[in-house]
Design a protein around this motif. Sequence first.
Motif, PDB file in Angstrom:
ATOM      1  N   THR C   5      23.498 -30.240 -45.643  1.00 25.53           N
ATOM      2  CA  THR C   5      22.234 -29.553 -45.857  1.00 25.53           C
ATOM      3  C   THR C   5      22.473 -28.052 -45.883  1.00 25.53           C
ATOM      4  OG1 THR C   5      20.970 -31.314 -44.791  1.00 25.53           O
ATOM      5  CG2 THR C   5      19.918 -29.164 -44.908  1.00 25.53           C
ATOM      6  N   PHE C   6      21.855 -27.389 -46.849  1.00 25.06           N
ATOM      7  CA  PHE C   6      21.968 -25.947 -46.980  1.00 25.06           C
ATOM      8  C   PHE C   6      20.596 -25.301 -46.830  1.00 25.06           C
ATOM      9  CE2 PHE C   6      21.726 -22.065 -49.501  1.00 25.06           C
ATOM     10  CZ  PHE C   6      22.769 -21.346 -48.949  1.00 25.06           C
ATOM     11  N   GLY C   7      20.519 -24.236 -46.060  1.00 24.83           N
ATOM     12  CA  GLY C   7      19.289 -23.462 -45.960  1.00 24.83           C
ATOM     13  C   GLY C   7      18.494 -23.772 -44.727  1.00 24.83           C
ATOM     14  N   ARG C   8      17.474 -22.948 -44.493  1.00 26.32           N
ATOM     15  CA  ARG C   8      16.725 -23.022 -43.250  1.00 26.32           C
ATOM     16  C   ARG C   8      15.238 -23.273 -43.520  1.00 26.32           C
ATOM     17  NH1 ARG C   8      19.219 -21.551 -38.794  1.00 26.32           N
ATOM     18  NH2 ARG C   8      20.707 -20.260 -39.911  1.00 26.32           N
ATOM     19  N   ALA C   9      14.612 -22.436 -44.313  1.00 25.76           N
ATOM     20  CA  ALA C   9      13.201 -22.677 -44.651  1.00 25.76           C
ATOM     21  C   ALA C   9      13.123 -23.501 -45.942  1.00 25.76           C
ATOM     22  CB  ALA C   9      12.461 -21.354 -44.826  1.00 25.76           C
ATOM     23  N   LEU C  10      14.038 -23.257 -46.832  1.00 25.78           N
ATOM     24  CA  LEU C  10      14.228 -24.096 -48.029  1.00 25.78           C
ATOM     25  C   LEU C  10      15.533 -24.829 -47.803  1.00 25.78           C
ATOM     26  CD1 LEU C  10      13.168 -24.630 -50.995  1.00 25.78           C
ATOM     27  CD2 LEU C  10      15.020 -23.084 -51.695  1.00 25.78           C
ATOM     28  N   ARG C  11      15.454 -26.137 -47.717  1.00 29.12           N
ATOM     29  CA  ARG C  11      16.644 -26.903 -47.332  1.00 29.12           C
ATOM     30  C   ARG C  11      17.044 -27.886 -48.433  1.00 29.12           C
ATOM     31  NH1 ARG C  11      13.394 -26.499 -43.758  1.00 29.12           N
ATOM     32  NH2 ARG C  11      12.517 -28.525 -44.215  1.00 29.12           N
ATOM     33  N   LEU C  12      18.285 -27.745 -48.876  1.00 28.69           N
ATOM     34  CA  LEU C  12      18.838 -28.656 -49.881  1.00 28.69           C
ATOM     35  C   LEU C  12      19.800 -29.616 -49.206  1.00 28.69           C
ATOM     36  CD1 LEU C  12      19.443 -29.490 -52.836  1.00 28.69           C
ATOM     37  CD2 LEU C  12      21.273 -27.772 -52.801  1.00 28.69           C
ATOM     38  N   THR C  13      19.544 -30.900 -49.356  1.00 28.13           N
ATOM     39  CA  THR C  13      20.460 -31.931 -48.857  1.00 28.13           C
ATOM     40  C   THR C  13      20.974 -32.709 -50.061  1.00 28.13           C
ATOM     41  OG1 THR C  13      19.181 -32.147 -46.812  1.00 28.13           O
ATOM     42  CG2 THR C  13      20.675 -33.964 -47.358  1.00 28.13           C
ATOM     43  N   THR C  14      22.275 -32.709 -50.269  1.00 25.78           N
ATOM     44  CA  THR C  14      22.815 -33.454 -51.408  1.00 25.78           C
ATOM     45  C   THR C  14      23.531 -34.708 -50.925  1.00 25.78           C
ATOM     46  OG1 THR C  14      24.960 -32.328 -51.474  1.00 25.78           O
ATOM     47  CG2 THR C  14      23.165 -31.300 -52.679  1.00 25.78           C
ATOM     48  N   TRP C  15      23.611 -35.683 -51.803  1.00 23.39           N
ATOM     49  CA  TRP C  15      24.292 -36.947 -51.478  1.00 23.39           C
ATOM     50  C   TRP C  15      24.949 -37.491 -52.744  1.00 23.39           C
ATOM     51  CZ3 TRP C  15      22.546 -40.965 -54.430  1.00 23.39           C
ATOM     52  CH2 TRP C  15      21.244 -40.870 -54.945  1.00 23.39           C
ATOM     53  N   MET C 337      22.926 -18.520 -55.482  1.00 20.67           N
ATOM     54  CA  MET C 337      22.207 -17.248 -55.300  1.00 20.67           C
ATOM     55  C   MET C 337      20.697 -17.518 -55.229  1.00 20.67           C
ATOM     56  SD  MET C 337      22.199 -13.815 -55.255  1.00 20.67           S
ATOM     57  CE  MET C 337      23.438 -12.851 -56.161  1.00 20.67           C
ATOM     58  N   ALA C 338      20.206 -18.332 -56.138  1.00 25.11           N
ATOM     59  CA  ALA C 338      18.766 -18.608 -56.181  1.00 25.11           C
ATOM     60  C   ALA C 338      18.300 -19.316 -54.910  1.00 25.11           C
ATOM     61  CB  ALA C 338      18.432 -19.457 -57.412  1.00 25.11           C
ATOM     62  N   LEU C 339      19.050 -20.317 -54.472  1.00 33.33           N
ATOM     63  CA  LEU C 339      18.658 -21.068 -53.276  1.00 33.33           C
ATOM     64  C   LEU C 339      18.676 -20.177 -52.039  1.00 33.33           C
ATOM     65  CD1 LEU C 339      20.661 -24.309 -54.130  1.00 33.33           C
ATOM     66  CD2 LEU C 339      18.160 -24.174 -53.902  1.00 33.33           C
ATOM     67  N   THR C 340      19.678 -19.296 -51.966  1.00 38.64           N
ATOM     68  CA  THR C 340      19.772 -18.408 -50.806  1.00 38.64           C
ATOM     69  C   THR C 340      18.628 -17.392 -50.803  1.00 38.64           C
ATOM     70  OG1 THR C 340      22.178 -18.641 -50.903  1.00 38.64           O
ATOM     71  CG2 THR C 340      21.308 -16.829 -49.557  1.00 38.64           C
ATOM     72  N   LEU C 341      18.348 -16.824 -51.950  1.00 30.30           N
ATOM     73  CA  LEU C 341      17.274 -15.824 -52.012  1.00 30.30           C
ATOM     74  C   LEU C 341      15.916 -16.458 -51.718  1.00 30.30           C
ATOM     75  CD1 LEU C 341      18.286 -13.669 -55.120  1.00 30.30           C
ATOM     76  CD2 LEU C 341      18.476 -13.044 -52.696  1.00 30.30           C
ATOM     77  N   MET C 342      15.667 -17.628 -52.276  1.00 28.95           N
ATOM     78  CA  MET C 342      14.371 -18.251 -52.040  1.00 28.95           C
ATOM     79  C   MET C 342      14.215 -18.623 -50.562  1.00 28.95           C
ATOM     80  SD  MET C 342      12.511 -21.429 -53.974  1.00 28.95           S
ATOM     81  CE  MET C 342      11.036 -22.191 -53.258  1.00 28.95           C
ATOM     82  N   ASP C 343      15.279 -19.127 -49.958  1.00 25.05           N
ATOM     83  CA  ASP C 343      15.250 -19.418 -48.523  1.00 25.05           C
ATOM     84  C   ASP C 343      14.864 -18.161 -47.743  1.00 25.05           C
ATOM     85  OD1 ASP C 343      15.667 -20.822 -46.121  1.00 25.05           O
ATOM     86  OD2 ASP C 343      17.793 -20.327 -46.062  1.00 25.05           O
ATOM     87  N   HIS C 344      15.483 -17.039 -48.099  1.00 22.80           N
ATOM     88  CA  HIS C 344      15.215 -15.804 -47.358  1.00 22.80           C
ATOM     89  C   HIS C 344      13.823 -15.249 -47.639  1.00 22.80           C
ATOM     90  CE1 HIS C 344      18.538 -14.675 -44.800  1.00 22.80           C
ATOM     91  NE2 HIS C 344      19.289 -15.385 -45.611  1.00 22.80           N
ATOM     92  N   VAL C 345      13.339 -15.422 -48.831  1.00 22.70           N
ATOM     93  CA  VAL C 345      11.961 -14.984 -49.111  1.00 22.70           C
ATOM     94  C   VAL C 345      11.000 -15.747 -48.197  1.00 22.70           C
ATOM     95  CG1 VAL C 345      10.085 -15.067 -50.797  1.00 22.70           C
ATOM     96  CG2 VAL C 345      12.343 -14.242 -51.495  1.00 22.70           C
ATOM     97  N   LEU C 346      11.179 -17.058 -48.107  1.00 19.80           N
ATOM     98  CA  LEU C 346      10.280 -17.865 -47.278  1.00 19.80           C
ATOM     99  C   LEU C 346      10.406 -17.486 -45.805  1.00 19.80           C
ATOM    100  CD1 LEU C 346      10.790 -21.347 -48.994  1.00 19.80           C
ATOM    101  CD2 LEU C 346       8.845 -19.806 -49.249  1.00 19.80           C
ATOM    102  N   ARG C 347      11.641 -17.256 -45.355  1.00 18.45           N
ATOM    103  CA  ARG C 347      11.844 -16.859 -43.961  1.00 18.45           C
ATOM    104  C   ARG C 347      11.182 -15.515 -43.675  1.00 18.45           C
ATOM    105  NH1 ARG C 347      18.232 -18.390 -43.966  1.00 18.45           N
ATOM    106  NH2 ARG C 347      18.371 -17.079 -42.122  1.00 18.45           N
ATOM    107  N   HIS C 348      11.323 -14.608 -44.627  1.00 17.10           N
ATOM    108  CA  HIS C 348      10.765 -13.274 -44.420  1.00 17.10           C
ATOM    109  C   HIS C 348       9.237 -13.308 -44.408  1.00 17.10           C
ATOM    110  CE1 HIS C 348      10.496  -9.009 -44.326  1.00 17.10           C
ATOM    111  NE2 HIS C 348       9.947  -8.919 -45.507  1.00 17.10           N
ATOM    112  N   ARG C 349       8.652 -14.130 -45.272  1.00  9.77           N
ATOM    113  CA  ARG C 349       7.195 -14.153 -45.349  1.00  9.77           C
ATOM    114  C   ARG C 349       6.567 -14.665 -44.066  1.00  9.77           C
ATOM    115  NH1 ARG C 349       5.311 -16.224 -51.205  1.00  9.77           N
ATOM    116  NH2 ARG C 349       5.495 -18.231 -50.157  1.00  9.77           N
TER     117      ARG C 349
END
Lengths: 354, 354, 354, 354
Positions: C5-15, C337-349
Motif C-alpha cells: 500500500t502506498f500513501g496515507r490519505a490517498l492509498r493505493l494497494t496493488t495486487w 508523482m501524481a499519487l504523491t502530490l494528490m496524497d499531500h494535497v488531501l493531507r494538507h487540506r
Amino acid sequence: MSFNTFGRALRLTTWGESHGPAIGCVLDGCPPGLAISEEEIRAELARRATGRSRHTSQRREKDEVKILSGMFEGRTTGTPISLFIENTDARSRDYSEISRQYRPGHADFTYDAKYGTRDYRGGGRSSARETTMRVAAGAIARKWLKQEYDIGIQGWLAQLGPIRTDEQRDWDVVDDSPFFVPSTDIVPELEGFMDALRKSGDSVGARVNCRAWNVPAGLGEPVYGKLDADLATAMMSINATKGVEIGAGFDSVAQKGTEHRDEMTPEGFLGNQAGGILGGISSGQEVVVSVAFKPTSSLRIPCRSIDVDGQPIEVVTKGRHDPCVGIRATPIVEAMMALTLMDHVLRHRGQIGT
Amino acid sequence: MSFNTFGRALRLTTWGESHGPAIGCVLDGCPPGLAISEEEIRAELARRATGRSRHTSQRREKDEVKILSGMFEGRTTGTPISLFIENTDARSRDYSEISRQYRPGHADFTYDAKYGTRDYRGGGRSSARETTMRVAAGAIARKWLKQEYDIGIQGWLAQLGPIRTDEQRDWDVVDDSPFFVPSTDIVPELEGFMDALRKSGDSVGARVNCRAWNVPAGLGEPVYGKLDADLATAMMSINATKGVEIGAGFDSVAQKGTEHRDEMTPEGFLGNQAGGILGGISSGQEVVVSVAFKPTSSLRIPCRSIDVDGQPIEVVTKGRHDPCVGIRATPIVEAMMALTLMDHVLRHRGQIGT
Amino acid sequence: MSFNTFGRALRLTTWGESHGPAIGCVLDGCPPGLAISEEEIRAELARRATGRSRHTSQRREKDEVKILSGMFEGRTTGTPISLFIENTDARSRDYSEISRQYRPGHADFTYDAKYGTRDYRGGGRSSARETTMRVAAGAIARKWLKQEYDIGIQGWLAQLGPIRTDEQRDWDVVDDSPFFVPSTDIVPELEGFMDALRKSGDSVGARVNCRAWNVPAGLGEPVYGKLDADLATAMMSINATKGVEIGAGFDSVAQKGTEHRDEMTPEGFLGNQAGGILGGISSGQEVVVSVAFKPTSSLRIPCRSIDVDGQPIEVVTKGRHDPCVGIRATPIVEAMMALTLMDHVLRHRGQIGT
Amino acid sequence: MSFNTFGRALRLTTWGESHGPAIGCVLDGCPPGLAISEEEIRAELARRATGRSRHTSQRREKDEVKILSGMFEGRTTGTPISLFIENTDARSRDYSEISRQYRPGHADFTYDAKYGTRDYRGGGRSSARETTMRVAAGAIARKWLKQEYDIGIQGWLAQLGPIRTDEQRDWDVVDDSPFFVPSTDIVPELEGFMDALRKSGDSVGARVNCRAWNVPAGLGEPVYGKLDADLATAMMSINATKGVEIGAGFDSVAQKGTEHRDEMTPEGFLGNQAGGILGGISSGQEVVVSVAFKPTSSLRIPCRSIDVDGQPIEVVTKGRHDPCVGIRATPIVEAMMALTLMDHVLRHRGQIGT
C-alpha cells in the motif's frame, strides 16, 4: 510490537510509567493557531485528579503539566506538541513482594507473558496514570472543537455499581459533582453507598456516558474507519473498560425495528436510538456513547493467586486505590471523545477541501 | 477521506458496492506456505449465505469466490491475496424513488452528508454485502490460526430479540443450526417467534457471542493496540453493530471486585470475567466477545422520513430483507475475531523473534 | 510481513502477479465527484504499454482496465475504486528450468530468502507488470490534480545509457516521442544506439526526470512526512530504480552555497536548485525529481549464477525483455508523482480546513 | 496535517524546536531485554555534536540525554522509550529582524505558506537540531542490531564539495577523523579547503555514504515496503538531503547490464552494484547507500530575498553555522540506517515466526 499511538490525522502518542521519573505525550497533527495555555490543560487535569474527593484514592499528584514544543507566542504552530508531567508522588517503597506476585485482575501476568519482564512499581505502563496524558491532550482537542465548530462534550456517571445515577439529568451540576452525576439529589445515596463499600473493602464497577453536540453530519469513514468503530477502540483502550455502546447499544437487541429506527421529519430526527451515527457516519444528532468499567481489582480482601514461579499465594493489595475507578473515568471518556472527533474532523476536511 | 482497510500486520482492504459488477478484497500480510483453496473459502461463505433458511432474506448469490493472486501451486506466497466475487443477483429495478428518499436507520442521509452523492442501488457501499469479503478473508485467517496455533473460534447467537438462546450450550449443534444457536431444543421457539415477526412486518435485534480458545498469552499491545480495543473496532465496524463487550462486559458495572477479579491457582484461572484479556493482553484463557446488533431498519411498515429536498415523505421498504440481521452475523463476527487474532499474532512475533 | 500500500490519505494497494489470472489495485481516498472513464485510464496505460515501439519488449497486453467499484453515474463516489486487468498475454511455457535458477540482478534469490517460495512465472509479484496499476491509478490522480488545482505533470527521458537526451527541451514533442524525449533531433541517435545495443545483446540504464507545475506552496509535512521524502520512497519503489534526486540532487554536493540557494525577489525565485521543495514543503515552484534506472538484468548474454541448491549454473534469459527498462518508465514516474502530490494535497487540506 | 513519526514496527516520533525548552523523542516498538544506558546514547550523540572540530559550528550543547521511560533495571521493557534533552545553549537574542525575513534556501517561506505561522527562533522545527533525536534513538537500534544479529553500520564522508574523500578506505580511522573520512592522508587537504571556504564566507555540499554488513537476506517487503524505498525516505527526511542512491545509484544509468548485474557463484556474489538489495529485499550482501547534502544556505555573504510582506530585502546570516552541514551528517545517516534496518527486522520476524 508495542503500540502507543491513537488516531490517524491527529495522533496521540503517550509514554511513561506510573513510578518512572515522568510521563508525557506527543500530540501530532493539531492545526496551527489554537491559543491554549498550560493553565487550561491543568484545569482539565484537575477534574480527573486523584484526591478530588474522599471517594477516590489519596495519591496526590500536582500534575504540573508543561508544554515543551509545538507552541509559539501562546498558539499552536502545527508542529508536534509535547506535554510533560514529572512524577512527584511516586513513593519509594519495598517492591520485593509485589515483584514476584501476579495480582488477579491486573496485567502483571500478561505483561510477563508478553515481554518476559515488567516494571512492577505501581503497575508500570498499565497504570491508570497513563490516562492523565489522554486528558491533557484531550483538553487541546476539546478547545479546538469548541472554537472551530462549537462542539460541546459532556460525560457523566450513569451508574455506580447497582445504582442508576442519571434518571434526573441536570447537566449544569455534573462538573461540580463529586461523582460527575447530573443530579444533586442522588449524591447522599452515593456517598452512603461508597462509605459502606470502602468499609467492606470491596469495589464496584461503573457506567460512564458521554454525549457530544453540534457534531457536523458527515464525520466517519465507511467500513473500517467508521466513527463508531473508532469511538469503540478509543473507549476500550481506557484501563478497566469492558464494554462500549453507541446509542441504544445492547438495548437494541430486544428492540423492534419500528422502535429503533429514528424517523425523520423536516424538523429533524424523532429519536436518537442511533446515537448520532448511521452507517459509521455522524448524522448531526448528538453522538452518544456508553462505557462499562469493571470494579477495581486491587482490594484489601485477600484472594488466591500465583507467584512468578507458579506457586500458590495469597494476595492482599495495600496502598491507595479507588474503590470505583469509574468515578474519575468521566474526564477520560470525554477526552477520548474529543480526540476521536477532532481526528475525524481533520480526516473529513481533507476530502471536502476548501 | 475514505478508509477501507483493517489491521496492521495483516491488512484487509475491501471494495465494491452491493449492485456494482463485483465485490472483492485484498488480504495483505498473510505468511507464505498456507494451503487453502477456493472451495474452503466458499464453504465459509455458504455459512453466511443469504437464503440459508426461510428466516433470512431471499437474495441468492452463489458467492463463487475466486483467488486472483498471492497463491502459487495451492499455497500462499506471502504476497497480497486478491479475492473476487461477481455480483450475479443484483436485480435490475427502478431506483428513481429510492434515489430521492432517506430511509430512517440507514446510511442514505449520512452518505449524502459526507460525500454529496451516493450509490443508492441496494445500499451501495453501506450494504451488508461488504461483509461477504470479511468472511472470505476470515476463512484464510481461521485456517492459518488453526494450523499454526490450533486456535479455534466459535460464534453463536446468544439472544434473538427478547429471547435468550444460549442457556443450553451444546457447541456441536451450532454449525448445523438455522439460527447458529448452541441448542436444538430452543429452535421451535425461535421459529415460531420469527414467523410471527415476519407476519407483523417488524424486525428485532440480536446478540452474537464469540469465543476463541488456545489463544496464546501475550497477544495485544499496551495502551492503543490493546487486543480488546482492536476487537472492539473490529466488531463495531460490522454493519448494524451498536455495542461490544469483552468478558463480563456491562455486567461488570454492577459487580463487586471480589466477584469480577478472576483468581489464579497453579491449575489456572478460577473464572473468566475478564474474557481472556488483562491490560489489553491475552491471558491464555478463552477470548470472549459479545456483540449487539440492532433490528433491521428496512420494514414494510411505513414510517416518516424526508427526501433529498427535505420534504416529508412516507417510506415503505420493498425487496428482500432479513427481519433479524443478527442471525447471519455469526460467521461475520467469527471472521473479525480471526482477522484480529491473526494480526496480533504476527505483530507479537515481530517482537519475540526466533 | 508484506506491504503493498502506498500513501496515507490517498492509498493505493496493488495486487497480482505477472502470470496470474489478473492484476489490479484499490485506490482508497479519492474524493467524490471526479468524472473519469475507463477510456481515460486506458489512454494513460497505452503510453506505458509494451510494444509501443520496436525499442521496447514485445509482450502485447491489451490492458483493458475495468473500474469495478467506487464510481456511480460516471463519477467517483468517495468509496474505494477497484481497477482490474485480466492477464491475457501470459504465454504458457515450460518453467521447470527457471524455477530452479536464480537470475543475477533479479529478485529470485531474495524472494526465496524472504518467503521460502516464489511464483517464478514471469517474475511473479516482482515483475514490472505491477507498475501497470500505478499508471492506472495515477491517471485518476492526474485528472483530479488538473481539475482541482490545474497541476500539470510532465516526465521525460533525460539520459539513455551514456547519452544525455534533454539538452533541447521541447515539451510538446515528449508525448509523441518513442523515447519520451523532449527533442525530435536526438531520436535518430537514440534509435541507432538502441539498434546496436539490441544486436549486442546487452542493456543500459536510463535517467527519467519529472516536473510538476502549479503545485501550491505548503504541501509536505515537516520531518517524516516531507514531500521530498515521500517522493523518494515513491520513486524508489518502482522496479529497477537505484537513485532519486530532488532539484540539484547530487550536483549539490559540489555546489557552493551561493550557487545553490535560490534567491527570492518580489517577482519570485531566481532559480530552482531546490526542486520546488524547502524544508520538506513545496514552495510553489516546479517540483522536480530525477530517477535512475538500472540496466535490465535479463540478457541473452550468459552469466554465472547458482541454482536453488547452491550449485553453479549458467543463466541465459530468453523471452521478451526491454534492453532499456527506463524508456517506458516515464509514465510510471509521472504516476508516482501524481499519487504523491494528490496524497499531500488531501493531507494538507485536513489541516487548513475550510 | 503534521507527521513526525518514522517506521512501522519500530516507530520513532520526534518533537521539539531548536530554541524551545527541550527536544525529545518516543521510540515505540523496541523489544524488551536490551541493556542500554544514557552514557551509551550520549557517546553516540557526542559523535554528532556541534563543536566537535573547528570545522563545525560553535553551538555547544551538552546533549545530556535522559531516558524517561521504557527502561527498568537497565533494560528495555518493551514499552515506549522516551528520550529527552534540555536545550541549554539557546542563546537569547533579538529575533525581530529574522521574524520578518525569508532566508533563501531555508524553510521560512514554506512553513509560513503551510501553517501561516512559524517559530523563527533558530529555525524552529526545521532546525538540524531535530536530528539529535535520530542519533539518540539510532543508538538504541544500533546496539540491538549488533547484539541480536551482529549487524554493523559504518558511515563516512565520501565527498566534500569537489573533493572525493574515500579513494583510500581505512575503516578504522573514520571514527577518529574530524571529517569522518576513511583516510588520514586526505585530512590536511580537507582542512586547507575548509579554512579557505570559511574565509570566503561560502559553503559546500557533501556526500555521505553508509554500509551495513551482516544484514540477513530477506528484509524488505515487495512493492511499497521495499527496503531501498524505506531507506530512501529515511535519508531524504534528513535536513539538507537532495539525493539518495542505493548501490551503483546514478552510475547505473550509463552502465551496461553485463556490468551491473552481480553474478553469483557458490562462494557468493561477484560484485555489489545492487547495494545489497534486489527487488526491494536484502540479499545478504552489504547494504550500501549514498546521500547528497546541499551546501548550507546560511551565509554571511548577502543575498536577495523578500520579507513577509513580499518586499525586497537583503539577507545576511549571522550566528553559528557549519560551512558544510554534511560533515556531521555521518552519524545521522548511520542512525537512519539503523532505525530502518531494525524496523525491517521486526517486520520480517512477524512473518517468519518462531
